[in-house]
Scaffold this active site. Structure first.
Site, mmCIF file in Angstrom:
data_model
loop_
_atom_site.group_PDB
_atom_site.id
_atom_site.type_symbol
_atom_site.label_atom_id
_atom_site.label_comp_id
_atom_site.label_asym_id
_atom_site.label_seq_id
_atom_site.Cartn_x
_atom_site.Cartn_y
_atom_site.Cartn_z
ATOM 1 N N ASP A 249 0.875 -1.165 0.000
ATOM 2 C CA ASP A 249 0.000 0.000 0.000
ATOM 3 C C ASP A 249 0.919 1.223 0.000
ATOM 4 O OD1 ASP A 249 -2.095 1.774 0.074
ATOM 5 O OD2 ASP A 249 -3.189 0.739 1.663
ATOM 6 N N TRP A 250 0.345 2.357 -0.324
ATOM 7 C CA TRP A 250 1.167 3.552 -0.587
ATOM 8 C C TRP A 250 1.880 4.027 0.687
ATOM 9 C CZ3 TRP A 250 -0.324 1.151 -4.385
ATOM 10 C CH2 TRP A 250 -0.272 1.626 -5.696
#
Ligand code: NOJ
Length: 727
Positions: A249-250
């Site tokens: 995930d970012w």
């Protein structure tokens, strides 16, 4: 009718599978390409170029000789984020509420076309985190409180999207079920609950051939999800046999060596430090990139690990045929500069159908609905949720405000509306302008009552919103009440009009202190229906579509009846174990207001002739079951009412006492359309996994000894027939 339906599913499945390479075929091709890559090149294709550095939400480094393109990764589960001329359809929670496998596949089919049309290699969806608490802020992106339902929705979504050559990305792995403290908290769970509940939809996604998995922000047992050797290497890639790539995930990558050795294959968006604002690039360094190459040179990470990372990425790319005629990426990080590419085709038709198919009819006294427009003189439409956003659509960043009608939640799982048919517009189109009086004011109760009082029917609208906890905004729900004075507005309208119809757009359950008001004759639950909201609603209200949506979560009478709340601590204890959602209500003997799987129709159905067959492959010498034990249950369903319509036939399994399982668990559902008077047989096949529990001592799925019961009915609390069986 039923057999036609069944045959078309089979045919469709065959066509879809023919499009995608097997992992073995893809790996053979990948080996040739990756074999020509240097260490730097292998690392480059695993590394994001950094936030705001490329046309997409995530962009990898391209390489030449051999050539491998920059991959474009873009949100999200319900449509292309940050793009123009795309469809903004129903949310994941509505896909689940349809309980309609064909419709879910058709939705994924158009999503796949739209992502491909924009040249996006990886669609960042589906989201499969559970609605563990009714307040989970992002639960509307997923499928609700049941892992079996979530598993089917995920598998159908993945197959549909990937059939168009777009790599699906199932997220967020794993135990990322609340927004509060999502970057810092640690989820604690036992192995059985992990397997039977939270891992389940990921396992079905891997079976469906998903090309990528997104590891989540949170820690699990104190270890970051994106460097969790046990969950990534042992469970996901080992036990589940996942062959694609894991992307963080970012900014959920927190290290180089631990992440690479822990099973992470791609770091996104690539940079280490979060940007200070959404449109400003982050830092230019990365945990992957040069840091990863150095770690290989220093022998902290083996080169074969980087080869494996590259193989996983390149194999997914080949598997989806992205080496053949994949369109150029047609996005711009600054949406205003996006090239004009219209991918909408006629997808609005599917959105309209899906919006109607996922609308749940909760109450309908004396056949108040449907309403024949020609037989009505006046209609009142009340509440801001009936109208358009006052400042126009897409005016709040990622929908971070609730203005006008609610058709999606907020955060990265949103897609800009090309237009939004609000309920007032939808009802005007079918009843005619002159018959409708409306107010969109939620606070002037006197005015609401005045408008309601003389109308033949008074529609009153309200909503409840939630979303991603980003940019300092609290994402989870703070309570289960309606927003914008909803309860008072509904009561004021109901006091004034004896034919009151309540319509709720919501991300999840709400409390309904007004539900037993004698003037409230009908309650409709369209959830988050997307751009065609008003049309879908009008189709249900007028009976053009007979409702068949079902609740993918439990609506309780009181907030205290739920056993899981948002955890305020840094340790998120999954102490409910298997008793999540209806499993808890069943176990504790609490009567819900509306149970999981509930939803009314304008017609009614009879169930008859339940049969069950077991076919067990048992090795007498070894005294054990050696193959999938198949159970087939069949039941006859008849439409005995006066309308044609679809029933959602649901199968719930009760395990033998020895299993120590929840009282019953969903293990099958079929949507079956029957004309009035018609009947058909519906069948449910259960595989070994669906009949097993996770045995902690052996670390395997085991069929428990003793008598099982399968119950078939119209909701988790409306089991019409049940039958016991043993192996
Ligand atoms: C963070 C979200 O958790 C995830 O769902 C999304 O795909 C990425 N941001 C990229 O926007």
């Amino acid at each position: 009718m039923y057999s036609y339906f069944f045959i078309s599913i089979l045919f469709y499945t065959a066509v879809v599978h023919a499009n995608v390479l097997s992992w073995d075929e893809a790996y053979i091709k990948a080996a040739v390409l990756v074999g020509q890559m240097s260490l730097d090149q292998k690392v480059a294709i695993t590394t994001g170029r950094g936030w705001a550095n490329g046309p997409c939400g995530g962009n990898t480094y391209p390489i030449s000789s051999p050539h491998f393109p920059s991959l474009c990764l873009q949100d999200g589960p319900l449509g292309v984020r940050g793009a123009n001329n795309v469809t903004s359809g129903v949310a994941g929670i509505n896909a689940a509420a349809s309980f309609d496998k064909m419709a879910i596949r058709a939705r994924a089919d158009y999503l796949g076309k739209e992502f491909r049309g924009k040249g996006i290699h990886v669609q960042l969806g589906p989201a499969v985190n559970m609605m563990r608490s009714p307040k989970s802020g992002r639960a509307w992106e997923g499928s609700g409180e049941d892992p079996y339902l979530a598993g089917i929705v995920a598998a159908e979504s993945i197959k549909g999207v990937q059939a168009h050559g777009v790599i699906a990305n199932v997220k967020h792995y794993i135990l990322n079920d609340q927004e509060l403290n999502r970057m810092t908290s640690s989820s604690e769970i036992d192995a059985r609950t992990l397997h039977e509940i939270h891992l389940w939809p990921f396992a079905r996604s891997v079976e469906a051939g998903v090309g990528s998995v997104m590891c989540s922000f949170n820690k699990i047992s104190g270890v970051h999800a994106c460097e969790n050797d046990y969950l990534l290497n042992t469970v996901l890639k080992g036990e589940l046999g996942f062959k694609g790539f894991v992307v963080s995930d970012w900014w959920a990558t927190h290290s180089t060596v631990q992440a690479a050795n822990g099973g992470l294959d791609m770091a996104m968006p690539g940079d280490i430090t979060l940007p200070t604002a959404i449109d400003i690039p982050g830092s230019s360094d990365s945990y992957f990139g040069k840091n990863l190459t150095d770690a290989v040179i220093q022998k902290d990470v083996s080169e074969s690990r980087t080869t494996d990372m590259a193989m996983r990425i390149v194999a997914s790319w080949y598997k989806m045929h992205q080496d053949e005629n994949f369109p150029q990426t047609q996005l711009s990080f600054d949406q205003r500069n996006s090239p004009f590419v219209n991918v909408q085709e006629n997808h609005r038709v599917l959105v309209r159908e899906m919006g109607a198919a996922s609308n749940v009819l909760l109450k309908n006294i004396n056949f108040t609905l449907p309403i024949v427009p020609s037989q009505v003189k006046s209609i009142a439409v009340i509440g801001s949720d009936a109208g358009p956003p006052p400042n126009g659509i897409n005016t709040c960043f990622l929908n971070y405000c609730s203005n006008g009608t609610l058709a999606q939640g907020w955060g990265s799982g949103t897609a800009d509306f090309p237009y939004l048919i609000d309920p007032l517009q939808g009802l005007r189109e079918v009843f005619g302008d002159t018959k409708i009086k409306s107010t969109l004011n939620d606070w002037d109760l006197h005015q609401a009552a005045e408008i309601a009082k003389d109308a033949d029917f008074a529609f009153v609208f309200s909503n409840a919103d939630s979303g991603e906890g980003l940019l300092g905004i609290y994402g989870d729900r703070k309570n289960l009440s309606l927003w914008q004075n909803g309860d008072n507005l509904i009561k004021a309208v109901a006091d004034a009009n004896s034919n009151t119809i309540v319509v709720i757009h919501s991300v999840g359950p709400v409390l309904m202190p007004w539900i037993n008001h004698p003037n409230i004759k009908a309650v409709l639950w369209p959830g988050l229906p997307g751009q065609e909201s008003g049309h879908s609603l009008a189709d249900i209200v007028t009976g053009k579509v007979n409702p068949s949506g079902r609740l993918p979560y439990t609506i309780a009478k009181r907030e205290e009846d739920y056993n899981v709340d948002i955890d305020l601590d840094q340790v998120v204890e999954y102490s409910e174990r298997l008793l999540m959602g209806y499993k808890w209500f069943d176990h504790a003997g609490i009567e819900p207001l509306f149970p999981f799987g509930y939803g009314l129709s304008y017609t009614s159905f009879d169930y008859d002739d339940l049969k069950v067959k077991t076919r067990v492959f048992y090795d007498d010498d070894a005294k054990r079951i050696v193959s999938d034990a198949i159970v087939r249950a069949s039941i006859n369903v008849r439409n005995r009412g006066t309308y044609d319509g679809a029933e959602i036939v649901q199968a719930y399994l009760s395990f033998p006492k020895s299993a120590n399982s929840p009282p019953q668990q969903l293990r099958g559902f079929e949507k079956i359309f029957l004309q009035k008077g018609q009947n058909a047989t519906v069948e449910f096949d259960l595989r070994k996994t669906e009949l097993s529990i996770w045995d902690v001592s052996t670390g395997t799925w085991v069929i428990p000894a003793g008598e099982f019961t399968i119950g078939i009915g119209a909701s988790s609390r409306d089991i019409r027939m049940s039958i016991g069986f043993t192996f």
